[in-house]
Design an enzyme around this catalytic site. Structure first.
Site, PDB file in Angstrom:
ATOM      1  N   GLU A 239       0.888  -1.174   0.000  1.00  0.00           N
ATOM      2  CA  GLU A 239       0.000   0.000   0.000  1.00  0.00           C
ATOM      3  C   GLU A 239       0.915   1.210   0.000  1.00  0.00           C
ATOM      4  OE1 GLU A 239      -3.233  -0.081  -0.159  1.00  0.00           O
ATOM      5  OE2 GLU A 239      -3.696  -2.143   0.370  1.00  0.00           O
ATOM      6  N   CYS A 273      -2.184   9.528   2.198  1.00  0.00           N
ATOM      7  CA  CYS A 273      -1.902   8.800   0.959  1.00  0.00           C
ATOM      8  C   CYS A 273      -3.003   9.037  -0.063  1.00  0.00           C
ATOM      9  CB  CYS A 273      -1.730   7.311   1.235  1.00  0.00           C
ATOM     10  SG  CYS A 273      -3.111   6.586   2.108  1.00  0.00           S
TER      11      CYS A 273
HETATM   12  P1  NAD Z   1       8.413   4.842   4.572  1.00  0.00           P
HETATM   13  O1  NAD Z   1       8.423   4.030   3.337  1.00  0.00           O
HETATM   14  O2  NAD Z   1       9.553   5.770   4.810  1.00  0.00           O
HETATM   15  O3  NAD Z   1       8.343   3.920   5.874  1.00  0.00           O
HETATM   16  C1  NAD Z   1       7.282   3.011   6.099  1.00  0.00           C
HETATM   17  C2  NAD Z   1       7.748   1.918   7.036  1.00  0.00           C
HETATM   18  O4  NAD Z   1       8.743   1.116   6.388  1.00  0.00           O
HETATM   19  C3  NAD Z   1       8.395   2.408   8.331  1.00  0.00           C
HETATM   20  O5  NAD Z   1       7.942   1.608   9.392  1.00  0.00           O
HETATM   21  C4  NAD Z   1       9.889   2.184   8.081  1.00  0.00           C
HETATM   22  O6  NAD Z   1      10.635   1.999   9.254  1.00  0.00           O
HETATM   23  C5  NAD Z   1       9.870   0.922   7.253  1.00  0.00           C
HETATM   24  N1  NAD Z   1      11.040   0.695   6.407  1.00  0.00           N
HETATM   25  C6  NAD Z   1      11.902   1.606   5.872  1.00  0.00           C
HETATM   26  N2  NAD Z   1      12.840   0.983   5.131  1.00  0.00           N
HETATM   27  C7  NAD Z   1      12.580  -0.352   5.176  1.00  0.00           C
HETATM   28  C8  NAD Z   1      13.185  -1.504   4.590  1.00  0.00           C
HETATM   29  N3  NAD Z   1      14.238  -1.419   3.784  1.00  0.00           N
HETATM   30  N4  NAD Z   1      12.644  -2.711   4.856  1.00  0.00           N
HETATM   31  C9  NAD Z   1      11.539  -2.819   5.642  1.00  0.00           C
HETATM   32  N5  NAD Z   1      10.937  -1.764   6.233  1.00  0.00           N
HETATM   33  C10 NAD Z   1      11.436  -0.539   5.995  1.00  0.00           C
HETATM   34  O7  NAD Z   1       7.025   5.616   4.541  1.00  0.00           O
HETATM   35  P2  NAD Z   1       6.477   6.711   5.574  1.00  0.00           P
HETATM   36  O8  NAD Z   1       7.212   7.990   5.338  1.00  0.00           O
HETATM   37  O9  NAD Z   1       6.418   6.153   6.940  1.00  0.00           O
HETATM   38  O10 NAD Z   1       4.961   6.873   5.084  1.00  0.00           O
HETATM   39  C11 NAD Z   1       4.559   7.790   4.118  1.00  0.00           C
HETATM   40  C12 NAD Z   1       4.238   7.097   2.816  1.00  0.00           C
HETATM   41  O11 NAD Z   1       3.256   6.106   3.056  1.00  0.00           O
HETATM   42  C13 NAD Z   1       3.648   8.011   1.765  1.00  0.00           C
HETATM   43  O12 NAD Z   1       4.219   7.722   0.516  1.00  0.00           O
HETATM   44  C14 NAD Z   1       2.174   7.617   1.769  1.00  0.00           C
HETATM   45  O13 NAD Z   1       1.506   7.885   0.560  1.00  0.00           O
HETATM   46  C15 NAD Z   1       2.245   6.187   2.074  1.00  0.00           C
HETATM   47  N6  NAD Z   1       0.987   5.677   2.615  1.00  0.00           N
HETATM   48  C16 NAD Z   1       0.240   4.833   1.850  1.00  0.00           C
HETATM   49  C17 NAD Z   1      -0.974   4.367   2.332  1.00  0.00           C
HETATM   50  C18 NAD Z   1      -1.821   3.422   1.517  1.00  0.00           C
HETATM   51  O14 NAD Z   1      -2.718   2.833   2.086  1.00  0.00           O
HETATM   52  N7  NAD Z   1      -1.577   3.235   0.240  1.00  0.00           N
HETATM   53  C19 NAD Z   1      -1.414   4.742   3.596  1.00  0.00           C
HETATM   54  C20 NAD Z   1      -0.635   5.600   4.349  1.00  0.00           C
HETATM   55  C21 NAD Z   1       0.577   6.051   3.844  1.00  0.00           C
END
Ligand code: NAD
Length: 491
Positions: A239, A273
């Protein structure tokens, strides 16, 4: 105290408005993550054995705790994200709806069902049921730290899986609150566990032998997770981000459309998002729509109706997108200022379609508004994106037709974000917004594996799958299939 606990590295969770430390959490190691997955695997036998009713009863117990102590949870959300209380409450309320729906509908959606066995094998009964996968790893973002991960957690639990949850490093306290209250409602086994840390801890979860990873976060991280999961053929649901458009037709209710655009773009500081980032307006109503948007935007203040940017690094992205839009001939009719923590609500016009503010996820309180000659052009421009999460359409007569043409996982007509609050509707995107679905029946099936069983009720003389098969049987079957299917395409 063990050696691991003595040397445990920690990190602080901060209040984004003040940088005050609101909690300190362990940066969990690969070994600790693997231990948690091992515990989850053992607990999953018990959780599976409870069946749909036993699990539903416990999920309802947890949901009642969340509901009774909603204020407490909202305050944790507020402290870690900086969002206003009402916004925290909205995401908690929606999550509560989802827990109730998943608990109530898991048996109906996943339980054993008869399928038609067809003519050739009409001496059989055919059934399918959806069994739990085992252990699901959930990796969450910070922007809706309750609503978003709960869309995976709740549905995975209701389907009979145990869950190991890695919340964002910006919102570990929210994750801990959810896991602690679950343990109060279900104290017997570690069915739902917390692990905390940065990306490295998340990566350890991906490689820890879980049966599925449910990831919500940025597209860039989603790609890394999918690549890592490929090593062990671990399935993933992604997502990811979005660049959602709102379309305003010439017959739209302009007051409602402007209200939805302003809320959709600026609420939660635009860190949504499914937030509105682009607006395409029919030329006949462009001027009056824009006037209404500007009037409403005048009443929205950063720090009052919405909070600070939760993640400081995002301020640079928002600043860059606004500067790029202006450098390419765009104008900020209001806002445009990016402060130390807060961003003023910003309405941009005359921005070329290839500018970053139109093509890339901004994730801040900004919107671009563009005039289109007709709704064909609006659809074409809305679809000209690598993302495809959600979309909104305002039109009295053409809402459904326009929605059908939008390449997005979800569309709401004449109201903002409605699909997210309707628990029976699947949530997810296409393209760079990811794949797989949470919520609704599709969300339950995402965390289950179909098991097909064909049972012979009585033997028939025509044996097809035996070395005793005769020429006569083969001829008969050939004739039968020709009679049944051989006429296709003929008049
Ligand atoms: P992010 O990708 O920076 O981090 C998300 C999670 O992934 C965090 O818990 C982080 O610690 C973890 N992570 C980071 N690197 C990783 C790796 N290599 N392996 C495994 N886990 C890892 O995103 P964010 O800044 O926390 O969230 C914002 C983003 O989320 C925006 O792009 C937003 O659009 C998206 N989002 C999407 C939805 C949806 O339902 N489609 C909902 C909410 C947010």
């Amino acid at each position: 105290m063990t050696a691991v606990e003595v040397s445990q590295e920690t990190f602080d969770s901060l209040d984004p408005a003040t940088d005050e430390v609101v909690g300190t959490y362990p940066v969990q190691t690969r070994e600790q993550v693997e231990e948690a997955v091992e515990r989850a695997r053992e607990a999953s036998r018990w959780w599976m054995s409870l069946g749909f009713d036993g699990r539903a009863e416990r999920l309802r117990r947890w949901n009642a705790t969340i509901t009774r102590r909603m204020r407490e949870l909202c305050e944790v959300v507020q402290r870690e994200t900086g969002k206003p209380y009402g916004d925290a409450q909205l995401e908690v309320v929606l999550a509560i709806e989802h827990v109730a729906w998943a608990a109530k509908n898991a048996r109906k959606v996943l339980g054993r069902k008869r399928r038609s066995a067809g003519l050739l094998l009409s001496n059989h009964t055919a059934t399918v049921e959806y069994l739990p996968l085992g252990v699901v790893g959930v990796i969450g973002p910070w922007n809706y730290p309750v609503f978003t991960p709960m869309g995976s957690i709740t549905y995975a639990l209701a389907a009979g899986n145990t869950v190991v949850f890695k919340p964002s490093e910006y919102t570990p306290g929210v994750g801990k609150w959810l896991v602690d209250t679950f343990a109060e409602a279900v104290p017997e086994h570690p069915v739902f566990q917390l692990i905390t840390g940065f990306g490295k801890t998340g990566a350890a979860l991906v490689g820890a032998g879980v049966d599925k990873i449910a990831f919500t976060g940025s597209t860039a991280t989603g790609k890394k997770i999918m690549a890592a999961a490929a090593e062990t053929l671990t399935p993933v649901v992604i997502e990811a981000g979005g660049k959602d458009a709102l379309l305003v037709d010439s017959d739209a209710d302009l007051d409602a459309a402007a209200d939805a655009a302003v809320w959709g773009a600026f609420s939660n500081s635009g860190q949504t998002c499914i937030g509105v980032e682009r607006v395409y307006v029919h030329e006949r109503v462009y001027d009056s729509f824009l006037e209404k948007v500007l009037a409403l935007t005048g009443k929205v203040k950063a720090g009052e109706q919405y909070g600070p940017m939760t993640m400081p690094a995002q301020l640079d992205v928002v600043r860059k997108h606004i500067a790029d839009a202006i450098a390419r001939g765009g104008r900020a009719l209001t806002g445009g200022n990016v402060g130390e923590r807060f961003v003023e609500p910003t309405v941009l016009v005359d921005v070329p379609e290839d500018a970053e503010a139109v093509c890339e996820e901004t994730f801040g309180p900004t919107m671009t508004v563009a005039k289109v000659r007709d709704m064909d052009e609006a659809v074409e421009k809305a679809n000209a994106t690598k993302y495809g999460l959600a979309s909104t359409v305002f039109s009295k007569h053409n809402g459904q037709r326009l929605a059908d043409r939008l390449r997005a996982g979800m569309t709401s007509i004449n109201a903002p974000f409605s699909f997210a609050g309707i628990a029976s509707l699947p949530f997810g995107g296409v393209g760079d917004s990811g794949f797989g679905r949470i919520h609704g029946p599709e969300g339950l099936r995402e965390f289950a594996r179909p098991k097909a069983v064909a049972k012979q009720r009585f033997a028939v003389p025509l044996k097809l799958t035996s070395f005793t098969r005769t020429d006569k049987t083969e001829q008969l079957v050939g004739k039968l299939v020709t009679t049944l299917h051989g006429r296709g395409g003929k008049e």
